[in-house]
Design a protein around this motif. Sequence first.
Motif, mmCIF file in Angstrom:
data_model
loop_
_atom_site.group_PDB
_atom_site.id
_atom_site.type_symbol
_atom_site.label_atom_id
_atom_site.label_comp_id
_atom_site.label_asym_id
_atom_site.label_seq_id
_atom_site.Cartn_x
_atom_site.Cartn_y
_atom_site.Cartn_z
ATOM 1 N N GLY A 1 -2.596 1.003 -13.987
ATOM 2 C CA GLY A 1 -2.151 -0.516 -14.535
ATOM 3 C C GLY A 1 -2.443 -0.357 -15.801
ATOM 4 N N ALA A 2 -2.073 -0.481 -16.794
ATOM 5 C CA ALA A 2 -2.663 -1.217 -18.007
ATOM 6 C C ALA A 2 -1.469 -2.133 -18.502
ATOM 7 C CB ALA A 2 -1.112 -0.070 -19.009
ATOM 8 N N SER A 3 -1.673 -2.431 -19.508
ATOM 9 C CA SER A 3 -1.391 -4.324 -20.421
ATOM 10 C C SER A 3 0.064 -4.738 -20.070
ATOM 11 C CB SER A 3 -1.073 -4.538 -22.520
ATOM 12 O OG SER A 3 -2.868 -3.634 -22.179
ATOM 13 N N GLU A 4 0.782 -3.707 -19.491
ATOM 14 C CA GLU A 4 2.450 -4.031 -19.015
ATOM 15 C C GLU A 4 2.171 -3.910 -17.527
ATOM 16 O OE1 GLU A 4 1.766 -1.391 -23.080
ATOM 17 O OE2 GLU A 4 1.343 -1.834 -20.946
ATOM 18 N N GLY A 5 1.223 -3.874 -16.472
ATOM 19 C CA GLY A 5 1.329 -4.137 -15.608
ATOM 20 C C GLY A 5 0.893 -3.167 -14.588
ATOM 21 N N SER A 6 0.304 -3.573 -12.983
ATOM 22 C CA SER A 6 -0.075 -3.049 -11.709
ATOM 23 C C SER A 6 0.872 -2.197 -11.430
ATOM 24 C CB SER A 6 -0.719 -3.758 -11.465
ATOM 25 O OG SER A 6 -1.909 -4.588 -12.070
ATOM 26 N N PHE A 7 0.661 -0.947 -11.711
ATOM 27 C CA PHE A 7 1.775 0.209 -10.963
ATOM 28 C C PHE A 7 1.395 0.935 -9.810
ATOM 29 C CE2 PHE A 7 1.227 1.482 -16.721
ATOM 30 C CZ PHE A 7 2.216 -0.521 -16.401
ATOM 31 N N SER A 8 0.088 1.367 -9.187
ATOM 32 C CA SER A 8 -0.099 1.935 -8.369
ATOM 33 C C SER A 8 -1.730 1.980 -8.210
ATOM 34 C CB SER A 8 0.271 3.582 -8.290
ATOM 35 O OG SER A 8 -0.668 3.647 -9.484
ATOM 36 N N CYS A 9 -1.847 2.215 -6.559
ATOM 37 C CA CYS A 9 -3.644 2.374 -6.058
ATOM 38 C C CYS A 9 -3.420 2.936 -4.930
ATOM 39 C CB CYS A 9 -3.622 1.418 -5.683
ATOM 40 S SG CYS A 9 -2.601 0.491 -4.654
ATOM 41 N N GLN A 10 -4.790 3.276 -4.936
ATOM 42 C CA GLN A 10 -5.027 4.504 -4.333
ATOM 43 C C GLN A 10 -4.816 3.922 -2.763
ATOM 44 O OE1 GLN A 10 -8.415 6.900 -5.097
ATOM 45 N NE2 GLN A 10 -9.001 7.820 -3.216
ATOM 46 N N THR A 11 -4.320 4.381 -1.893
ATOM 47 C CA THR A 11 -4.207 4.089 -0.718
ATOM 48 C C THR A 11 -4.816 4.636 0.771
ATOM 49 O OG1 THR A 11 -2.436 5.112 0.520
ATOM 50 C CG2 THR A 11 -2.380 2.735 -0.984
ATOM 51 N N ASP A 12 -5.372 5.921 0.240
ATOM 52 C CA ASP A 12 -6.556 6.916 1.455
ATOM 53 C C ASP A 12 -7.369 7.562 0.450
ATOM 54 O OD1 ASP A 12 -7.114 9.053 2.497
ATOM 55 O OD2 ASP A 12 -4.425 10.401 3.670
ATOM 56 N N LEU A 13 -8.750 7.128 1.108
ATOM 57 C CA LEU A 13 -9.468 7.278 1.058
ATOM 58 C C LEU A 13 -9.854 9.141 0.948
ATOM 59 C CD1 LEU A 13 -12.250 5.288 2.770
ATOM 60 C CD2 LEU A 13 -11.668 5.234 0.520
ATOM 61 N N GLU A 14 -8.841 10.006 1.399
ATOM 62 C CA GLU A 14 -9.739 11.367 0.666
ATOM 63 C C GLU A 14 -8.316 12.185 0.466
ATOM 64 O OE1 GLU A 14 -11.840 12.712 2.876
ATOM 65 O OE2 GLU A 14 -12.321 10.272 3.379
ATOM 66 N N ASP A 15 -6.897 11.132 0.008
ATOM 67 C CA ASP A 15 -6.300 11.555 -1.466
ATOM 68 C C ASP A 15 -5.976 11.125 -2.541
ATOM 69 O OD1 ASP A 15 -3.515 12.518 -2.267
ATOM 70 O OD2 ASP A 15 -2.742 11.683 -0.968
ATOM 71 N N PRO A 16 -6.521 11.698 -3.500
ATOM 72 C CA PRO A 16 -6.441 11.006 -4.863
ATOM 73 C C PRO A 16 -5.596 9.951 -5.831
ATOM 74 C CG PRO A 16 -7.054 13.571 -5.064
ATOM 75 C CD PRO A 16 -6.697 12.865 -3.649
ATOM 76 N N ALA A 17 -4.239 10.626 -4.917
ATOM 77 C CA ALA A 17 -2.847 10.289 -5.616
ATOM 78 C C ALA A 17 -2.608 8.387 -4.682
ATOM 79 C CB ALA A 17 -1.864 11.111 -5.007
ATOM 80 N N MET A 18 -1.910 8.094 -6.164
ATOM 81 C CA MET A 18 -2.206 6.603 -5.805
ATOM 82 C C MET A 18 -0.656 6.397 -5.581
ATOM 83 S SD MET A 18 -4.434 6.138 -9.726
ATOM 84 C CE MET A 18 -3.345 6.998 -10.442
ATOM 85 N N GLN A 19 -0.407 4.976 -4.510
ATOM 86 C CA GLN A 19 1.264 4.888 -4.423
ATOM 87 C C GLN A 19 1.839 4.330 -5.329
ATOM 88 O OE1 GLN A 19 1.697 4.028 0.069
ATOM 89 N NE2 GLN A 19 2.953 2.486 -0.359
ATOM 90 N N LEU A 20 3.030 4.373 -5.741
ATOM 91 C CA LEU A 20 3.474 3.344 -6.404
ATOM 92 C C LEU A 20 3.658 2.009 -6.004
ATOM 93 C CD1 LEU A 20 4.109 3.873 -9.970
ATOM 94 C CD2 LEU A 20 7.375 4.534 -8.524
ATOM 95 N N LEU A 21 4.551 0.897 -6.567
ATOM 96 C CA LEU A 21 3.782 -0.440 -6.564
ATOM 97 C C LEU A 21 5.280 -0.585 -7.048
ATOM 98 C CD1 LEU A 21 0.934 -1.827 -7.037
ATOM 99 C CD2 LEU A 21 1.299 -1.052 -5.017
ATOM 100 N N LEU A 22 6.983 -0.905 -5.684
ATOM 101 C CA LEU A 22 7.690 -1.360 -6.223
ATOM 102 C C LEU A 22 7.835 -2.678 -5.812
ATOM 103 C CD1 LEU A 22 8.732 1.904 -4.532
ATOM 104 C CD2 LEU A 22 8.281 2.017 -6.738
ATOM 105 N N ASP A 23 7.309 -3.139 -5.726
ATOM 106 C CA ASP A 23 7.609 -4.454 -5.564
ATOM 107 C C ASP A 23 6.633 -5.534 -6.076
ATOM 108 O OD1 ASP A 23 5.446 -4.602 -3.764
ATOM 109 O OD2 ASP A 23 6.841 -5.677 -2.208
ATOM 110 N N ASN A 24 6.033 -5.270 -7.452
ATOM 111 C CA ASN A 24 4.743 -5.731 -8.404
ATOM 112 C C ASN A 24 5.349 -6.100 -10.006
ATOM 113 O OD1 ASN A 24 2.498 -7.134 -8.236
ATOM 114 N ND2 ASN A 24 1.361 -5.904 -9.144
ATOM 115 N N GLY A 25 6.979 -7.659 -10.307
ATOM 116 C CA GLY A 25 7.593 -7.584 -11.455
ATOM 117 C C GLY A 25 7.680 -6.112 -12.575
#
Length: 508
Positions: A270-294
Amino acid sequence: MSNFMPRRTPYKIQSNQLRRLLGRAAHTEWGQRFGFSHIAQQSDVIKAYQSQVPIHTYEDLKPFVDRIRAGEEDILWPGKIRHFAISSGTASAGKVIPVSLDMLHMTRKFPLRLIKKYVRTTQSWTTFLGKHLALPGKVEQDPDHPGVLIGEVSGLQSLYAPYIFRKFFRALPPSVTYISNWDSKLRTAVDLTLNQDIRLIAMVPTWAPVFFRLLIERYNEIHRSNISTVGEIWPNLNLYVSAGVALSSYRAILEEQIALPNLHFLEAYGASEGSFSCQTDLEDPAMQLLLDNGVFFEFIRMDDLGSENPERLTIEHVQTNVRYAPVLTTASGLWSYLLGDVIRFTNLSPPKILVAGRTSEMMDVYGEAVFGEEARHAINQACNLTNSLMQEFHVSAIAPHGDTLPAHEWIIEFNRVPQDLKEFLRLLDTSLCDINIHYQIRREGKAFRPPEVVIVPSGTFNAWLITSRGEITSQTKIPRMSNERNIACGVLNHAGEHAQRIQVDEFL
């Protein structure tokens, strides 16, 4: 972890998100200027939006942000905005991003969603049996505009944290948010949490090693003991949530400092502009994009970024393993705003990303085109293979002189120095050759020397930050790469005669 998004296509979610944002801001100054109401009624709202609303930089928005900060209403977003996040620099000189109440209300749901998903995955509720330590950035009354709060977005978000978190789980009182001096804030947080049962930590990893050292020193001082790990103080700590900078550069040192075998890490973006994504799998460092979060996302290929009319891709048209510059439209009134980060998708269903760095974070003085993501990968791999621990680093270019070819200079502050420094240097070089064809071609073509490593004493980068930045906050970061020499020279001046240069004459 299971999918964060509702069971609709990503494109449909994003299309609806954009339509809602346009409708909400239709009667603002910008809404009337670009015809948001008309755009929102079009069947292909994204195509209509892109045809009418150009890409904007911060400099394009700054005059309007200044008016909003001065108290004008209905400019970029409806109503009066009373919260502003400092994206970089200071309140007088840095980027100041408006943060609407709509956005604050959306982002405050994010921590609970993240923890709920974590609990469902691990089938463990122990995180909710103790306290959560989140170290907020500074917030203060805007000295030039009464009634306006300005500061770091983490501080603003802490003021609007979910009630259940504020009531039952928050380890630090709200007063900590208003402590302006960063060192004082760290030490206050240590004293307030030393005897608490901390189960979760959410902290920018840049400052976690510093905080943990202070925590251990304070514990030993009070208890006249000689412990050496955070796990001996907080044995029930089971989750570290990282944001702000790449976790990969700090994970090894954090694991060693905490020293708990069952500790989990999750990364958020995330940044000052918003929260964009987060990790949803403990074994996968990639972060899922939040598409419904403003936030409505557009993406520009990095090789198209400098063109006069770059193609603006949506979530429907992106590809994996291609670097993109995200463009944001947000519930705070940023309209097709070029963020300045670089991301790449690792998966499209659901969409998952990794942060590759900043658009300015690339070494390309001599055509080598090395991104920050690649530099982090190379140094992490070299550390892993030599059983060393790195805390901070910066890469700069060494210009050719006489018969000497150009090279990269890596200034590194180690927590544990490699026993064989030339082997470390060889591994660093080999890793970059393996992942970057441009660098490999120049090395194999003998147009580029092996990298040079300069080891600086512990605390050098922090001392340089204090001198160069004046004020340290939770968002203060070490620039990882620069085509210029000013940062490298500043850090080396602080190291002085204690800097140790390692180089080889022959090609590796």
